[in-house]
Design a protein around this motif. Sequence first.
Motif, PDB file in Angstrom:
ATOM      1  N   ARG A 187     -40.179  42.048  17.459  1.00 50.42           N
ATOM      2  CA  ARG A 187     -40.317  40.928  16.603  1.00 50.42           C
ATOM      3  C   ARG A 187     -40.321  41.563  15.373  1.00 50.42           C
ATOM      4  NH1 ARG A 187     -45.191  37.171  18.781  1.00 50.42           N
ATOM      5  NH2 ARG A 187     -43.706  36.021  20.314  1.00 50.42           N
ATOM      6  N   LEU A 188     -40.902  42.841  14.873  1.00 45.83           N
ATOM      7  CA  LEU A 188     -40.741  43.610  13.535  1.00 45.83           C
ATOM      8  C   LEU A 188     -39.568  44.102  13.102  1.00 45.83           C
ATOM      9  CD1 LEU A 188     -44.050  45.636  13.907  1.00 45.83           C
ATOM     10  CD2 LEU A 188     -43.868  43.673  12.531  1.00 45.83           C
ATOM     11  N   ALA A 189     -38.751  44.481  14.333  1.00 44.24           N
ATOM     12  CA  ALA A 189     -37.382  44.996  13.719  1.00 44.24           C
ATOM     13  C   ALA A 189     -36.611  43.809  13.541  1.00 44.24           C
ATOM     14  CB  ALA A 189     -36.792  45.545  15.005  1.00 44.24           C
ATOM     15  N   ALA A 190     -36.742  42.514  14.219  1.00 40.93           N
ATOM     16  CA  ALA A 190     -35.865  41.446  13.782  1.00 40.93           C
ATOM     17  C   ALA A 190     -36.223  40.659  12.640  1.00 40.93           C
ATOM     18  CB  ALA A 190     -36.105  40.342  15.202  1.00 40.93           C
ATOM     19  N   GLY A 191     -37.543  40.876  12.197  1.00 46.72           N
ATOM     20  CA  GLY A 191     -38.117  40.343  10.864  1.00 46.72           C
ATOM     21  C   GLY A 191     -37.390  41.460   9.954  1.00 46.72           C
ATOM     22  N   LEU A 192     -37.434  42.714  10.011  1.00 51.81           N
ATOM     23  CA  LEU A 192     -36.583  43.392   8.972  1.00 51.81           C
ATOM     24  C   LEU A 192     -35.264  43.202   8.893  1.00 51.81           C
ATOM     25  CD1 LEU A 192     -36.967  45.909   6.974  1.00 51.81           C
ATOM     26  CD2 LEU A 192     -36.812  47.314   8.959  1.00 51.81           C
ATOM     27  N   ILE A 193     -34.561  43.067   9.953  1.00 47.16           N
ATOM     28  CA  ILE A 193     -33.255  42.721   9.794  1.00 47.16           C
ATOM     29  C   ILE A 193     -32.989  41.554   9.073  1.00 47.16           C
ATOM     30  CG2 ILE A 193     -30.842  42.142  11.063  1.00 47.16           C
ATOM     31  CD1 ILE A 193     -32.212  43.808  13.496  1.00 47.16           C
ATOM     32  N   SER A 194     -33.901  40.185   9.361  1.00 48.76           N
ATOM     33  CA  SER A 194     -33.694  39.205   8.528  1.00 48.76           C
ATOM     34  C   SER A 194     -33.929  39.338   7.128  1.00 48.76           C
ATOM     35  CB  SER A 194     -34.369  38.102   9.240  1.00 48.76           C
ATOM     36  OG  SER A 194     -34.271  37.779  10.634  1.00 48.76           O
ATOM     37  N   LEU A 195     -34.935  40.113   6.624  1.00 44.45           N
ATOM     38  CA  LEU A 195     -35.295  40.214   5.317  1.00 44.45           C
ATOM     39  C   LEU A 195     -34.117  41.218   4.608  1.00 44.45           C
ATOM     40  CD1 LEU A 195     -37.361  40.238   3.018  1.00 44.45           C
ATOM     41  CD2 LEU A 195     -38.435  42.362   4.127  1.00 44.45           C
ATOM     42  N   LEU A 196     -33.756  42.047   5.426  1.00 41.41           N
ATOM     43  CA  LEU A 196     -32.397  42.833   4.715  1.00 41.41           C
ATOM     44  C   LEU A 196     -31.182  41.810   4.459  1.00 41.41           C
ATOM     45  CD1 LEU A 196     -32.639  46.232   6.401  1.00 41.41           C
ATOM     46  CD2 LEU A 196     -33.494  45.595   4.192  1.00 41.41           C
ATOM     47  N   LEU A 197     -31.168  40.956   5.278  1.00 40.28           N
ATOM     48  CA  LEU A 197     -29.879  40.067   5.248  1.00 40.28           C
ATOM     49  C   LEU A 197     -29.892  39.180   4.198  1.00 40.28           C
ATOM     50  CD1 LEU A 197     -28.869  39.310   9.003  1.00 40.28           C
ATOM     51  CD2 LEU A 197     -27.581  40.641   7.413  1.00 40.28           C
ATOM     52  N   ALA A 198     -31.292  39.100   3.496  1.00 40.80           N
ATOM     53  CA  ALA A 198     -31.272  37.952   2.567  1.00 40.80           C
ATOM     54  C   ALA A 198     -30.708  38.506   1.157  1.00 40.80           C
ATOM     55  CB  ALA A 198     -32.788  37.770   2.226  1.00 40.80           C
ATOM     56  N   PHE A 199     -30.527  39.694   0.965  1.00 39.18           N
ATOM     57  CA  PHE A 199     -29.660  40.390  -0.226  1.00 39.18           C
ATOM     58  C   PHE A 199     -28.277  40.464   0.000  1.00 39.18           C
ATOM     59  CE2 PHE A 199     -34.104  41.843   0.273  1.00 39.18           C
ATOM     60  CZ  PHE A 199     -34.751  41.537  -1.225  1.00 39.18           C
ATOM     61  N   PRO A 200     -27.299  39.981  -0.905  1.00 42.94           N
ATOM     62  CA  PRO A 200     -26.103  40.261  -0.761  1.00 42.94           C
ATOM     63  C   PRO A 200     -25.731  41.807  -0.559  1.00 42.94           C
ATOM     64  CG  PRO A 200     -26.648  38.675  -2.503  1.00 42.94           C
ATOM     65  CD  PRO A 200     -27.801  39.500  -2.062  1.00 42.94           C
ATOM     66  N   ALA A 201     -24.937  41.951   0.287  1.00 42.83           N
ATOM     67  CA  ALA A 201     -24.541  43.525   0.448  1.00 42.83           C
ATOM     68  C   ALA A 201     -23.821  44.128  -0.876  1.00 42.83           C
ATOM     69  CB  ALA A 201     -23.464  43.723   1.563  1.00 42.83           C
ATOM     70  N   LEU A 202     -22.864  43.540  -1.510  1.00 40.58           N
ATOM     71  CA  LEU A 202     -22.275  44.076  -2.384  1.00 40.58           C
ATOM     72  C   LEU A 202     -23.354  44.285  -3.659  1.00 40.58           C
ATOM     73  CD1 LEU A 202     -19.512  45.242  -3.733  1.00 40.58           C
ATOM     74  CD2 LEU A 202     -19.176  42.770  -4.454  1.00 40.58           C
ATOM     75  N   LEU A 203     -24.236  43.355  -4.066  1.00 44.32           N
ATOM     76  CA  LEU A 203     -25.162  43.796  -4.969  1.00 44.32           C
ATOM     77  C   LEU A 203     -25.899  44.954  -4.503  1.00 44.32           C
ATOM     78  CD1 LEU A 203     -26.261  40.258  -6.189  1.00 44.32           C
ATOM     79  CD2 LEU A 203     -24.673  41.855  -7.191  1.00 44.32           C
ATOM     80  N   VAL A 204     -26.500  44.811  -3.128  1.00 47.58           N
ATOM     81  CA  VAL A 204     -27.109  46.122  -2.924  1.00 47.58           C
ATOM     82  C   VAL A 204     -26.623  47.195  -2.956  1.00 47.58           C
ATOM     83  CG1 VAL A 204     -28.173  47.250  -0.730  1.00 47.58           C
ATOM     84  CG2 VAL A 204     -28.569  44.639  -1.329  1.00 47.58           C
ATOM     85  N   ALA A 205     -25.209  47.338  -2.742  1.00 46.13           N
ATOM     86  CA  ALA A 205     -24.408  48.854  -2.847  1.00 46.13           C
ATOM     87  C   ALA A 205     -24.179  49.042  -4.195  1.00 46.13           C
ATOM     88  CB  ALA A 205     -22.861  48.325  -2.341  1.00 46.13           C
ATOM     89  N   MET A 206     -24.122  48.256  -5.133  1.00 47.22           N
ATOM     90  CA  MET A 206     -24.004  48.664  -6.799  1.00 47.22           C
ATOM     91  C   MET A 206     -25.275  48.953  -7.082  1.00 47.22           C
ATOM     92  SD  MET A 206     -21.531  45.345  -8.006  1.00 47.22           S
ATOM     93  CE  MET A 206     -21.983  46.031  -9.759  1.00 47.22           C
ATOM     94  N   PHE A 207     -26.639  48.473  -6.704  1.00 43.85           N
ATOM     95  CA  PHE A 207     -27.958  48.689  -7.077  1.00 43.85           C
ATOM     96  C   PHE A 207     -28.208  50.203  -6.451  1.00 43.85           C
ATOM     97  CE2 PHE A 207     -32.220  49.140  -6.030  1.00 43.85           C
ATOM     98  CZ  PHE A 207     -32.709  49.116  -7.048  1.00 43.85           C
ATOM     99  N   LEU A 208     -27.894  50.507  -5.121  1.00 36.80           N
ATOM    100  CA  LEU A 208     -28.242  51.543  -4.706  1.00 36.80           C
ATOM    101  C   LEU A 208     -27.432  52.694  -5.178  1.00 36.80           C
ATOM    102  CD1 LEU A 208     -28.685  50.829  -0.824  1.00 36.80           C
ATOM    103  CD2 LEU A 208     -30.464  51.270  -2.629  1.00 36.80           C
ATOM    104  N   ALA A 209     -25.958  52.554  -5.550  1.00 35.99           N
ATOM    105  CA  ALA A 209     -25.005  53.650  -6.005  1.00 35.99           C
ATOM    106  C   ALA A 209     -25.719  53.926  -7.624  1.00 35.99           C
ATOM    107  CB  ALA A 209     -23.695  52.944  -6.468  1.00 35.99           C
ATOM    108  N   VAL A 210     -26.339  53.139  -8.118  1.00 30.40           N
ATOM    109  CA  VAL A 210     -27.094  53.492  -9.396  1.00 30.40           C
ATOM    110  C   VAL A 210     -28.119  54.277  -9.075  1.00 30.40           C
ATOM    111  CG1 VAL A 210     -28.361  52.797 -11.459  1.00 30.40           C
ATOM    112  CG2 VAL A 210     -26.316  51.400 -10.777  1.00 30.40           C
ATOM    113  N   VAL A 211     -28.968  54.145  -7.991  1.00 26.92           N
ATOM    114  CA  VAL A 211     -30.174  54.790  -7.823  1.00 26.92           C
ATOM    115  C   VAL A 211     -29.855  56.045  -7.013  1.00 26.92           C
ATOM    116  CG1 VAL A 211     -32.243  54.838  -6.239  1.00 26.92           C
ATOM    117  CG2 VAL A 211     -31.606  52.434  -7.066  1.00 26.92           C
ATOM    118  N   PHE A 212     -29.039  56.272  -6.534  1.00 28.95           N
ATOM    119  CA  PHE A 212     -28.451  57.549  -5.786  1.00 28.95           C
ATOM    120  C   PHE A 212     -27.871  58.590  -6.898  1.00 28.95           C
ATOM    121  CE2 PHE A 212     -28.441  55.155  -1.556  1.00 28.95           C
ATOM    122  CZ  PHE A 212     -29.591  55.407  -1.193  1.00 28.95           C
ATOM    123  N   GLY A 213     -27.362  57.841  -7.664  1.00 27.97           N
ATOM    124  CA  GLY A 213     -26.344  58.519  -8.886  1.00 27.97           C
ATOM    125  C   GLY A 213     -25.092  58.300  -8.762  1.00 27.97           C
ATOM    126  N   ALA A 214     -24.313  58.332  -9.680  1.00 27.25           N
ATOM    127  CA  ALA A 214     -22.847  58.052  -9.793  1.00 27.25           C
ATOM    128  C   ALA A 214     -22.215  59.202  -8.929  1.00 27.25           C
ATOM    129  CB  ALA A 214     -22.386  57.807 -11.256  1.00 27.25           C
TER     130      ALA A 214
END
Length: 621
Positions: free
Chosen positions: A107-134
């Motif tokens: 149940r915890l794993a399923a809840g985590l998956i549902s939570l992560l899916l709430a964020f658009p993948a492309l915006l997450v990628a752009m945000f993490l690219a800034v966090v990780f460094g260009a």
Amino acid sequence: MSLPAGLRRSPMAWVTGLMLASLVVLAVVGPLFWGAAADRPDPSAVLQGPSAAHPAGTDGLGRDLLARILTAARPSLLLALASVLLGATAGVLLGACTAVVGRRAGRLAAGLISLLLAFPALLVAMFLAVVFGAGTSGAVLALAAASVPGFARLAQTLAAGVAGTDHLAAARVLGLGRLRLLWRHVLPNIAEPLLLSVTTAAGTALVALSGLSFLGLGVQPPGYDWGQLLSQGLDRIYAEPLPALAPGLALLYAALTFQLLGEVLAGGAARRVPAVRIPAQRSAPSGPAEDGQVLQVDGLTVELPTPAGPVRPVRGVSLSLGRGEIVGLVGESGSGKSLTALAVADLLPYGARVSRRTLRLLGTDLGALTRKERDRHLATGLSVIFQNPASALNPSLRIGTQLTEAVRAHRGASRAEAEARATEALHRVGLSPSLLRSRPYELSGGQRQRVMIAAALMVRPGLIIADEPTTALDVTVQRQITRLLVDIRRDTSAAILFISHDVALVSEFCERVLVMYAGTLVEALPVGRLAAGARHPYTRALVASVPDLTADRDRPLPTVGGAPPDPHAPSPGCAFEARCPRRRDRCAEQAPPLDDLGSGHRVACWYPLPVTAAPEAVTAS
């Protein structure tokens, strides 16, 4: 990657194959043939348009753009594939683990998956690219992390279908570790749709990675990929459109190739036609052990949750089996026979609740053991032959692997010892050892059932539960299977609980018969008394409904009239009262106990039939 055999003649398959081959060749030979030209500056040819010397023009340092586009194929494709593989690996493991971990962790794993899916993948990628460094590493990791939730949800959905199969339930009761369950029983059975998803996701990742490079968050100079070349050409798109369009066309070509490949593979897969555990419960100690008893069950009750409220499909069942004894358990469909067996084997679904006064296997109180101890005791002391071997056997594993798992996990046998024992087990059931390298779909129904019996013999159990093992087989094979079980009982002294709705089949080779109706045992008697000495009206009705060669063909076959009671509205009296022609007021008010009539004969009926009565059909009046 080879195309499915059924689509090798398809025009789309040929086109896709050629496009994929061109990308592979370009990625391999591009830097070798055009790498030098791509990196060679020419001050006399800065920002030139298309010409015979430079078909796609040149950049700000006079480097040939066509050479750079062809050379950029390798980094563009490899980085996209790397991000997809990283994201798919993490996502698939996260999603598939929900089928093998405990209920709370799932149940915890399923809840985590549902939570992560709430964020658009492309915006997450752009945000993490800034966090990780260009840069290249940051862009790849960002895209991989952004793709994890999608792969996890897909794997979770696919794994849920595997979690309810008989072969995974059997592997659980064998006590196999979660990692082994995941690697051998879950992932191989969901690999094909995941592979198709990875293929199509590669095209999406290629576009997304190029987009990050276009924004300056991906590949950094002096490195380059199609996205960076597209960004550099955009400044002069109005004066010279080809330097900007050429990288875009290369990107479109590659992305389209991966999408078409996914479509082709999915089409090929569509054209090919070839129970879960209960939560751990601590219960009171069982009653005293009896000498010579392989199985002791007293007061077994199973409760299942339903949308209309809990039901009790098994109510107060008591039975026992001695060493080397074959006991038949008969009754109509839905009478609770299989649930009784699953409760004994600890294979009931989540949510099911089991209570009992006594439950002993080979003299050991199962309720007094820890979960790990109980799993091991069940895995080595009990084997189950399921009704449908096609679902009980893992279609992705070879027969040899499935036969040797239990003895290697619980008996500490080496690979050679386990294979020798598997060869012996196949010999015993009349199969060739060459089948060890076969997969279940390559065998006939009778061969698969024999393999199931061979698997049941591998750990040399004291009890074998055969849950309608002959239902899907023809009469000849049925006879072979029953004779095989009799031979196994004689050679190993194992007790056999044979579950069936076929009264005639049970009467041929069982020693005792237990008759079950609406979740309770209504009669237990020696098989010799079944034909004419049965005392319960329901048992007599079952016997009378078996056709024989002397039956009058002008008259309809006798049947048991009426229908079983509604499990959501149990009657306080006898469950068979509504269908019984001998019913009286007392039958509707009180449930009869299972009284001992002597000589191993027990019956639950207030007004049992006399022994001298001839078998008769029972119809509702």
